[in-house]
Design a protein around this motif. Structure first.
Motif, PDB file in Angstrom:
ATOM      1  N   HIS A 138       0.838  -1.197   0.000  1.00  0.00           N
ATOM      2  CA  HIS A 138       0.000   0.000   0.000  1.00  0.00           C
ATOM      3  C   HIS A 138       0.882   1.260   0.000  1.00  0.00           C
ATOM      4  O   HIS A 138       0.660   2.192  -0.777  1.00  0.00           O
ATOM      5  N   ARG A 142       0.989   3.985  -3.009  1.00  0.00           N
ATOM      6  CA  ARG A 142       0.631   5.398  -2.774  1.00  0.00           C
ATOM      7  C   ARG A 142       1.749   6.318  -3.284  1.00  0.00           C
ATOM      8  O   ARG A 142       1.493   7.338  -3.915  1.00  0.00           O
ATOM      9  N   GLY A 298     -12.562   7.839  -8.500  1.00  0.00           N
ATOM     10  CA  GLY A 298     -12.705   9.244  -8.872  1.00  0.00           C
ATOM     11  C   GLY A 298     -13.983   9.623  -9.573  1.00  0.00           C
ATOM     12  O   GLY A 298     -14.461  10.754  -9.423  1.00  0.00           O
ATOM     13  N   THR A 301     -17.694   9.618  -7.286  1.00  0.00           N
ATOM     14  CA  THR A 301     -17.607  10.626  -6.230  1.00  0.00           C
ATOM     15  C   THR A 301     -17.703  12.040  -6.812  1.00  0.00           C
ATOM     16  O   THR A 301     -18.511  12.856  -6.368  1.00  0.00           O
ATOM     17  N   ARG A 369     -13.753  -0.567   8.303  1.00  0.00           N
ATOM     18  CA  ARG A 369     -12.467  -1.033   8.802  1.00  0.00           C
ATOM     19  C   ARG A 369     -12.677  -2.321   9.595  1.00  0.00           C
ATOM     20  O   ARG A 369     -13.705  -2.483  10.253  1.00  0.00           O
ATOM     21  N   TYR A 390     -16.873   3.954   9.994  1.00  0.00           N
ATOM     22  CA  TYR A 390     -16.730   5.357  10.414  1.00  0.00           C
ATOM     23  C   TYR A 390     -17.568   6.234   9.493  1.00  0.00           C
ATOM     24  O   TYR A 390     -17.569   6.047   8.283  1.00  0.00           O
ATOM     25  N   ARG A 436      -4.753   6.530   4.552  1.00  0.00           N
ATOM     26  CA  ARG A 436      -5.674   6.175   3.471  1.00  0.00           C
ATOM     27  C   ARG A 436      -6.462   7.380   2.970  1.00  0.00           C
ATOM     28  O   ARG A 436      -7.544   7.237   2.398  1.00  0.00           O
ATOM     29  N   CYS A 438      -7.749  10.490   0.772  1.00  0.00           N
ATOM     30  CA  CYS A 438      -8.035  10.489  -0.667  1.00  0.00           C
ATOM     31  C   CYS A 438      -6.845  10.982  -1.489  1.00  0.00           C
ATOM     32  O   CYS A 438      -6.292  12.048  -1.221  1.00  0.00           O
TER      33      CYS A 438
END
Ligand code: HEM
Length: 460
Positions: A138, A142, A298, A301, A369, A390, A436, A438
Motif C-alpha cells: 500500500h 501510494r 474518482g 464521487t 475497517r 466510520y 488512506r 483520498c
C-alpha cells in the motif's frame, strides 16, 4: 355449556401455538445474541460494548438498513444518544461511529488498531490495487500513484479537462432541458477516462464505455457467484472489456514518445513503471488495474459532487453571480490571463462553494475497517475482529459547529467564520484522513472548480 368449553379449547390452540413460537423465537434470538456478543467480546477489556441492538438472528439489522436507508443510522444514533452504536450488518457484528475525535482515532489507527475492509466481490473485481492493498505494498503504491497528482500534473489536467467541460456545457446549452444527474455522470466519466486513463475522446464517444464501467461497478457489493444473469457475472465481463480497451491505450502510448503524448495520469505513471525501482512490484499489468481503481475512486464521487453543485446553483442564482464577480476581480472571466491550477485555488469564494457542496451532500458517506486489536473509544470496547464503520455523513450532520447546517452557505468557510475548523480537523472529513486519505482530492476539487467557472462564464 359444553359448546362454550369446546370453543374455548379451539381458541386455546392458536394461542398455544403463538406463545410457543414466541418462546422458541425469543430463545433462538437470545442464543444468537449472546453467541455474537460473548464470542466477540474481549474479556481482558473491562469496558462495555457500545449501546444498540443486534437485530434478528443471522440477518441482524441488514434488512432494516436496506429498507430504511440512512434513516436507519440516524434513528439508531438518536435512540442510543451516543456517538457510536453496535449492530449486525451483512453477517458481521459492526460498530458505527461518528464525531471528529473518534474519526481521528480510526483514520490514524490504520495497520495498528484497524485495517480497511472490502467485500469479496470488490476484491475479486478490482484485484490487488492501491485501494485494497495494505502494508508495504500500500505504501509503495501510494508513493507511485502520487506522481499522477503533483502540482505539475494537476496543471496539465486543467488543459486536458477544460475543452471537455466547455464542450459538455455547450451541448447542455443547446438542449431544452437537461437531466443534471445523467448529464454530469456522462461528462465526469469522459473527463476521468481522458485525464486519468489517457483515452482519446473518440474512443469513448457514444457512452458505450461509460455503460460498461457502470456494469463493472454494479458488481462491487454483490455475492461473488459467477452465475448467468447476475450483476457479478456482468461485472466480470465488463472488467474484461475495460482491460482490453486499456490495452489498446497502453499500446498506442508505447508507440508515442513522452514529449509528443498527452500528459494524462496513465502517461505519467507509465513513464515511472520501473520494475527495479519499485522492487519489482509495478508492471504494466498492475498499472492497468490501478487505472481502473482510480477511475472507480474518482468518477462516481466527483460526479455526485457535481450534481449537488448544479442542484444548489439552480436554486440559488446568487452563487453563480458571486463566482462571476470573483472571476472578474481576478481577471479570469474570459480566461484572457489563462486558467491555471494556482489561479483557481486563489479564488476563495469559488473554493468555498465547492467545499460547501461537498459538506451538504458528502459523496463518500464513510468507510469500513476491520478491528485488528481491541481498543477503547469514549469508554466503550471496540472488540478485535468486529467491523467499524466510520461515518463522514453523520460527523457532518450531527456537528454543532455548522450553523443552520441544512442551508447551502459557502460563507461558513470564510476566514471570519471557519466553521469547518471548530472542533478539530475531522470536523470536515470529506476526503478521509491518515494513510488512506483520498489521493485525488486536489484533482476532484480542480474539476469541480473548472465546472463552476465555465457555468459562471455563461451566466451573463
Ligand atoms: C469529491 C470527490 C471525492 C471524494 C469525496 C473522495 C473521498 C474519499 C475518501 C473519504 C477516501 C477514504 C476512504 C476510506 O477511508 O476508506 C478516499 C480514498 C481514495 N480516493 Fe477519493 N474521493 C474523491 C475523489 C477522488 C478522485 C478524483 C480520485 C482519483 C482520481 C480519488 C482517489 C482515491 C483513492 C486512490 C483512495 C484510496 C486511498 C488509499 O486507500 O490509500 N478520489 N476518497
Amino acid at each position: 355449556m359444553d359448546g362454550y368449553l369446546e370453543v374455548l379449547g379451539l381458541l386455546r390452540m392458536p394461542v398455544l401455538i403463538i406463545v410457543t413460537s414466541y418462546i422458541i423465537a425469543a430463545a433462538v434470538y437470545n442464543c444468537w445474541y449472546y453467541y455474537v456478543i460473548y464470542s466477540g467480546i474481549d474479556r481482558n477489556c473491562k469496558a462495555p460494548l457500545p449501546p444498540g441492538g443486534m437485530g434478528w438472528p443471522v440477518i441482524g439489522e441488514s434488512f432494516k438498513l436496506l429498507t430504511q436507508g440512512s434513516k436507519f443510522y440516524t434513528e439508531k444514533f438518536q435512540r442510543n444518544n451516543c456517538r457510536m452504536f453496535k449492530t449486525h450488518l451483512f453477517g458481521r457484528p459492526t460498530i458505527r461511529i461518528y464525531g471528529a475525535e473518534n474519526l481521528h482515532t480510526i483514520l490514524h489507527g490504520e495497520n495498528n488498531i484497524v485495517e480497511s475492509q472490502w467485500p469479496q466481490s470488490t476484491k475479486n473485481l478490482l484485484g490487488n490495487v492501491l485501494t485494497l492493498s495494505s502494508g508495504d505494498r500500500h505504501t509503495m503504491l501510494r508513493r507511485y500513484v502520487s506522481r499522477a497528482f503533483t502540482h505539475e500534473a494537476l496543471q496539465g489536467y486543467v488543459e486536458l479537462s477544460l475543452p471537455l467541460i466547455q464542450d459538455g456545457i455547450d451541448s447542455w446549452c443547446t438542449e431544452k432541458s437537461v437531466l443534471a444527474f445523467d448529464a454530469t455522470r456522462r461528462l465526469l466519466f469522459d473527463i476521468a477516462a481522458v485525464v486519468l486513463c489517457g483515452f482519446d475522446h473518440k474512443e469513448i464517444e457514444g457512452g458505450e464505455m461509460a455503460d460498461t464501467f457502470m456494469d463493472f461497478t454494479k458488481g462491487f457489493f454483490t455475492l461473488p457467484f459467477d452465475l448467468p444473469g447476475t450483476p457479478y457475472r456482468k461485472a466480470l465481463l465488463a472488467k474484461k472489456i475495460l482491460l482490453s480497451r486499456l490495452d489498446s491505450v497502453v499500446e498506442r502510448k508505447m508507440k508515442t514518445s513522452p514529449e509528443e503524448d498527452t500528459q494524462d495520469a496513465l502517461r505519467i505513471l507509465m513513464d515511472h513503471v520501473d520494475e527495479e525501482a519499485e522492487g519489482g512490484h509495478m508492471t504494466t499489468e498492475s498499472l492497468k488495474a490501478d487505472m481502473v481503481d482510480l477511475l472507480n475512486a474518482g468518477f462516481n464521487t466527483t460526479s455526485s459532487a457535481a450534481t449537488t453543485l448544479l442542484y444548489h446553483i439552480s436554486r440559488n442564482p446568487d452563487l453563480l453571480k458571486n463566482i462571476r464577480q470573483e472571476l472578474i476581480q481576478s481577471g479570469l472571466i474570459d480566461r484572457s490571463n489563462g486558467l491555471t491550477f494556482d489561479r483557481l485555488v486563489e479564488c476563495k469564494y469559488l473554493t468555498n462553494v465547492v467545499r460547501e457542496g461537498l459538506r451538504i451532500a458528502p459523496p463518500v458517506g464513510g468507510g469500513f475497517r476491520k478491528v485488528l486489536k481491541t481498543f477503547e473509544l469514549e469508554g466503550y470496547q471496540i472488540p478485535q475482529g468486529w467491523t467499524v464503520l466510520y461515518s463522514i455523513r453523520d460527523t457532518l450532520s450531527f456537528s454543532d459547529s455548522y450553523f443552520d447546517r441544512d442551508q447551502f452557505d459557502p460563507d461558513r468557510f470564510s476566514p471570519e467564520r471557519k466553521e469547518d475548523q471548530i472542533g478539530g480537523r475531522y470536523n470536515y472529513p470529506i476526503f478521509g484522513g491518515g494513510s488512506r486519505s483520498c489521493m485525488g482530492k486536489q484533482f476532484a476539487q480542480l474539476i469541480l472548480r473548472i465546472l463552476l467557472v465555465e457555468l459562471a462564464e455563461r451566466a451573463k
